[in-house]
Scaffold this motif. Structure first.
Motif, PDB file in Angstrom:
ATOM      1  N   THR A 165     -29.517  59.816 -53.244  1.00 20.61           N
ATOM      2  CA  THR A 165     -29.754  61.015 -52.463  1.00 20.61           C
ATOM      3  C   THR A 165     -31.235  61.342 -52.539  1.00 20.61           C
ATOM      4  O   THR A 165     -31.819  61.316 -53.617  1.00 20.61           O
ATOM      5  CB  THR A 165     -28.939  62.192 -53.042  1.00 20.61           C
ATOM      6  OG1 THR A 165     -27.561  61.844 -53.003  1.00 20.61           O
ATOM      7  CG2 THR A 165     -29.165  63.465 -52.267  1.00 20.61           C
ATOM      8  N   ILE A 193     -34.254  64.126 -52.095  1.00 24.53           N
ATOM      9  CA  ILE A 193     -34.417  65.569 -52.187  1.00 24.53           C
ATOM     10  C   ILE A 193     -35.890  65.903 -52.012  1.00 24.53           C
ATOM     11  O   ILE A 193     -36.752  65.304 -52.665  1.00 24.53           O
ATOM     12  CB  ILE A 193     -33.931  66.092 -53.568  1.00 24.53           C
ATOM     13  CG1 ILE A 193     -32.449  65.747 -53.757  1.00 24.53           C
ATOM     14  CG2 ILE A 193     -34.152  67.584 -53.712  1.00 24.53           C
ATOM     15  CD1 ILE A 193     -32.189  64.821 -54.878  1.00 24.53           C
ATOM     16  N   GLU A 194     -36.194  66.866 -51.149  1.00 17.36           N
ATOM     17  CA  GLU A 194     -37.574  67.296 -50.954  1.00 17.36           C
ATOM     18  C   GLU A 194     -37.987  68.243 -52.063  1.00 17.36           C
ATOM     19  O   GLU A 194     -37.182  69.036 -52.559  1.00 17.36           O
ATOM     20  CB  GLU A 194     -37.727  67.986 -49.604  1.00 17.36           C
ATOM     21  CG  GLU A 194     -37.548  67.054 -48.437  1.00 17.36           C
ATOM     22  CD  GLU A 194     -37.851  67.736 -47.110  1.00 17.36           C
ATOM     23  OE1 GLU A 194     -37.976  68.986 -47.063  1.00 17.36           O
ATOM     24  OE2 GLU A 194     -37.959  67.005 -46.114  1.00 17.36           O
ATOM     25  N   ALA A 195     -39.276  68.174 -52.433  1.00 14.90           N
ATOM     26  CA  ALA A 195     -39.794  69.019 -53.501  1.00 14.90           C
ATOM     27  C   ALA A 195     -41.302  69.158 -53.374  1.00 14.90           C
ATOM     28  O   ALA A 195     -41.957  68.254 -52.861  1.00 14.90           O
ATOM     29  CB  ALA A 195     -39.449  68.406 -54.861  1.00 14.90           C
ATOM     30  N   TYR A 208     -34.352  66.706 -63.730  1.00 15.50           N
ATOM     31  CA  TYR A 208     -33.011  66.137 -63.579  1.00 15.50           C
ATOM     32  C   TYR A 208     -32.771  64.985 -64.560  1.00 15.50           C
ATOM     33  O   TYR A 208     -31.645  64.809 -65.037  1.00 15.50           O
ATOM     34  CB  TYR A 208     -32.747  65.719 -62.133  1.00 15.50           C
ATOM     35  CG  TYR A 208     -32.348  66.890 -61.271  1.00 15.50           C
ATOM     36  CD1 TYR A 208     -31.074  67.447 -61.380  1.00 15.50           C
ATOM     37  CD2 TYR A 208     -33.241  67.471 -60.386  1.00 15.50           C
ATOM     38  CE1 TYR A 208     -30.706  68.545 -60.613  1.00 15.50           C
ATOM     39  CE2 TYR A 208     -32.870  68.568 -59.615  1.00 15.50           C
ATOM     40  CZ  TYR A 208     -31.608  69.096 -59.732  1.00 15.50           C
ATOM     41  OH  TYR A 208     -31.236  70.183 -58.985  1.00 15.50           O
ATOM     42  N   PHE A 252     -31.414  59.509 -57.675  1.00 14.59           N
ATOM     43  CA  PHE A 252     -31.930  60.692 -56.999  1.00 14.59           C
ATOM     44  C   PHE A 252     -33.386  60.376 -56.707  1.00 14.59           C
ATOM     45  O   PHE A 252     -34.156  60.043 -57.624  1.00 14.59           O
ATOM     46  CB  PHE A 252     -31.858  61.946 -57.859  1.00 14.59           C
ATOM     47  CG  PHE A 252     -30.469  62.481 -58.096  1.00 14.59           C
ATOM     48  CD1 PHE A 252     -29.392  62.112 -57.317  1.00 14.59           C
ATOM     49  CD2 PHE A 252     -30.256  63.397 -59.112  1.00 14.59           C
ATOM     50  CE1 PHE A 252     -28.125  62.623 -57.546  1.00 14.59           C
ATOM     51  CE2 PHE A 252     -28.997  63.924 -59.349  1.00 14.59           C
ATOM     52  CZ  PHE A 252     -27.928  63.534 -58.563  1.00 14.59           C
ATOM     53  N   PHE A 261     -36.880  61.874 -55.303  1.00 15.87           N
ATOM     54  CA  PHE A 261     -37.575  63.130 -55.047  1.00 15.87           C
ATOM     55  C   PHE A 261     -38.845  62.810 -54.267  1.00 15.87           C
ATOM     56  O   PHE A 261     -39.641  61.981 -54.695  1.00 15.87           O
ATOM     57  CB  PHE A 261     -37.891  63.839 -56.366  1.00 15.87           C
ATOM     58  CG  PHE A 261     -36.640  64.158 -57.137  1.00 15.87           C
ATOM     59  CD1 PHE A 261     -35.934  65.326 -56.875  1.00 15.87           C
ATOM     60  CD2 PHE A 261     -36.137  63.273 -58.069  1.00 15.87           C
ATOM     61  CE1 PHE A 261     -34.754  65.601 -57.554  1.00 15.87           C
ATOM     62  CE2 PHE A 261     -34.958  63.543 -58.753  1.00 15.87           C
ATOM     63  CZ  PHE A 261     -34.275  64.710 -58.501  1.00 15.87           C
ATOM     64  N   TYR A 310     -43.267  72.927 -48.218  1.00 17.01           N
ATOM     65  CA  TYR A 310     -41.922  73.134 -48.770  1.00 17.01           C
ATOM     66  C   TYR A 310     -41.624  74.626 -48.934  1.00 17.01           C
ATOM     67  O   TYR A 310     -42.446  75.377 -49.459  1.00 17.01           O
ATOM     68  CB  TYR A 310     -41.812  72.431 -50.126  1.00 17.01           C
ATOM     69  CG  TYR A 310     -40.505  72.688 -50.823  1.00 17.01           C
ATOM     70  CD1 TYR A 310     -39.372  71.984 -50.467  1.00 17.01           C
ATOM     71  CD2 TYR A 310     -40.410  73.645 -51.826  1.00 17.01           C
ATOM     72  CE1 TYR A 310     -38.159  72.221 -51.101  1.00 17.01           C
ATOM     73  CE2 TYR A 310     -39.201  73.885 -52.463  1.00 17.01           C
ATOM     74  CZ  TYR A 310     -38.088  73.179 -52.087  1.00 17.01           C
ATOM     75  OH  TYR A 310     -36.902  73.419 -52.714  1.00 17.01           O
ATOM     76  N   HIS A 323     -26.190  70.783 -52.269  1.00 17.20           N
ATOM     77  CA  HIS A 323     -26.362  71.119 -53.676  1.00 17.20           C
ATOM     78  C   HIS A 323     -25.549  70.144 -54.516  1.00 17.20           C
ATOM     79  O   HIS A 323     -24.640  69.494 -54.013  1.00 17.20           O
ATOM     80  CB  HIS A 323     -25.976  72.575 -53.982  1.00 17.20           C
ATOM     81  CG  HIS A 323     -24.515  72.856 -53.925  1.00 17.20           C
ATOM     82  ND1 HIS A 323     -23.867  73.224 -52.768  1.00 17.20           N
ATOM     83  CD2 HIS A 323     -23.558  72.814 -54.892  1.00 17.20           C
ATOM     84  CE1 HIS A 323     -22.582  73.397 -53.023  1.00 17.20           C
ATOM     85  NE2 HIS A 323     -22.365  73.152 -54.308  1.00 17.20           N
ATOM     86  N   ASP A 378     -32.895  74.939 -59.609  1.00 17.39           N
ATOM     87  CA  ASP A 378     -33.785  74.010 -60.307  1.00 17.39           C
ATOM     88  C   ASP A 378     -35.230  74.490 -60.157  1.00 17.39           C
ATOM     89  O   ASP A 378     -35.487  75.491 -59.467  1.00 17.39           O
ATOM     90  CB  ASP A 378     -33.555  72.570 -59.835  1.00 17.39           C
ATOM     91  CG  ASP A 378     -34.023  72.272 -58.424  1.00 17.39           C
ATOM     92  OD1 ASP A 378     -34.880  72.997 -57.875  1.00 17.39           O
ATOM     93  OD2 ASP A 378     -33.533  71.273 -57.857  1.00 17.39           O
ATOM     94  N   HIS A 424     -33.869  74.626 -55.608  1.00 18.46           N
ATOM     95  CA  HIS A 424     -32.607  74.106 -55.078  1.00 18.46           C
ATOM     96  C   HIS A 424     -31.452  74.621 -55.936  1.00 18.46           C
ATOM     97  O   HIS A 424     -31.473  74.486 -57.154  1.00 18.46           O
ATOM     98  CB  HIS A 424     -32.563  72.572 -55.156  1.00 18.46           C
ATOM     99  CG  HIS A 424     -33.591  71.881 -54.353  1.00 18.46           C
ATOM    100  ND1 HIS A 424     -33.524  71.760 -52.985  1.00 18.46           N
ATOM    101  CD2 HIS A 424     -34.724  71.243 -54.727  1.00 18.46           C
ATOM    102  CE1 HIS A 424     -34.561  71.085 -52.555  1.00 18.46           C
ATOM    103  NE2 HIS A 424     -35.312  70.757 -53.584  1.00 18.46           N
TER     104      HIS A 424
END
Length: 127
Positions: A12, A14-16, A26, A53, A55, A61, A78, A114, A118
């Motif tokens: 997956t 995930i933008e950050a 994580y 995961f 990132f 953002y 989520h 987080d 998120h």
């Protein structure tokens, strides 16, 4: 039923605003390893075969708002993590940099945010 992902990795993305920082969060929370780290992208994995995961840095953002609010950035996804002891799992996540969300919709679930904002859930199931 035959797996469509046999022999392939999956994960997956995930933008950050800080991919490395979120990946480290994580990795610590889940006991996974930081598998890849370069400017703009960091990857954590349960094992070399995954799951992963990923990132990725997102310019501009905006963290999602929990609970969802009209006109604000909604959570697009989520994570739900099952835990054996809800109170200690929440305390550990907070010590790593999570914050407990103000709105808690269920007694056996804790919604946390987080370090990038998120939402994720720690779920206790007595069965």
């Amino acid at each position: 039923m035959r797996s469509r992902t046999g022999g392939m990795w999956w994960g997956t993305a995930i933008e950050a605003p800080d991919p490395r920082g979120l990946a480290k969060f994580y990795a610590e929370l889940l006991g996974w390893r930081l598998e890849h780290d370069e400017p703009g992208t960091a990857v954590v994995a349960a094992s070399p075969q995954g799951p992963f995961f990923v990132f990725q840095r997102a310019e501009g953002y905006r963290p999602p708002v929990w609970p969802p609010a009209e006109g604000e950035q909604r959570p697009m996804m989520h994570f739900d993590f099952q835990v054996g002891d809800l109170d200690s799992a929440v305390a550990e996540a907070v010590a790593l940099g999570a914050t407990v969300a103000e709105f808690q919709p269920q007694e056996n679930v804790r919604v946390l945010l987080d370090p990038a904002g998120h939402p994720f859930c720690l779920c206790f199931d007595e069965e």
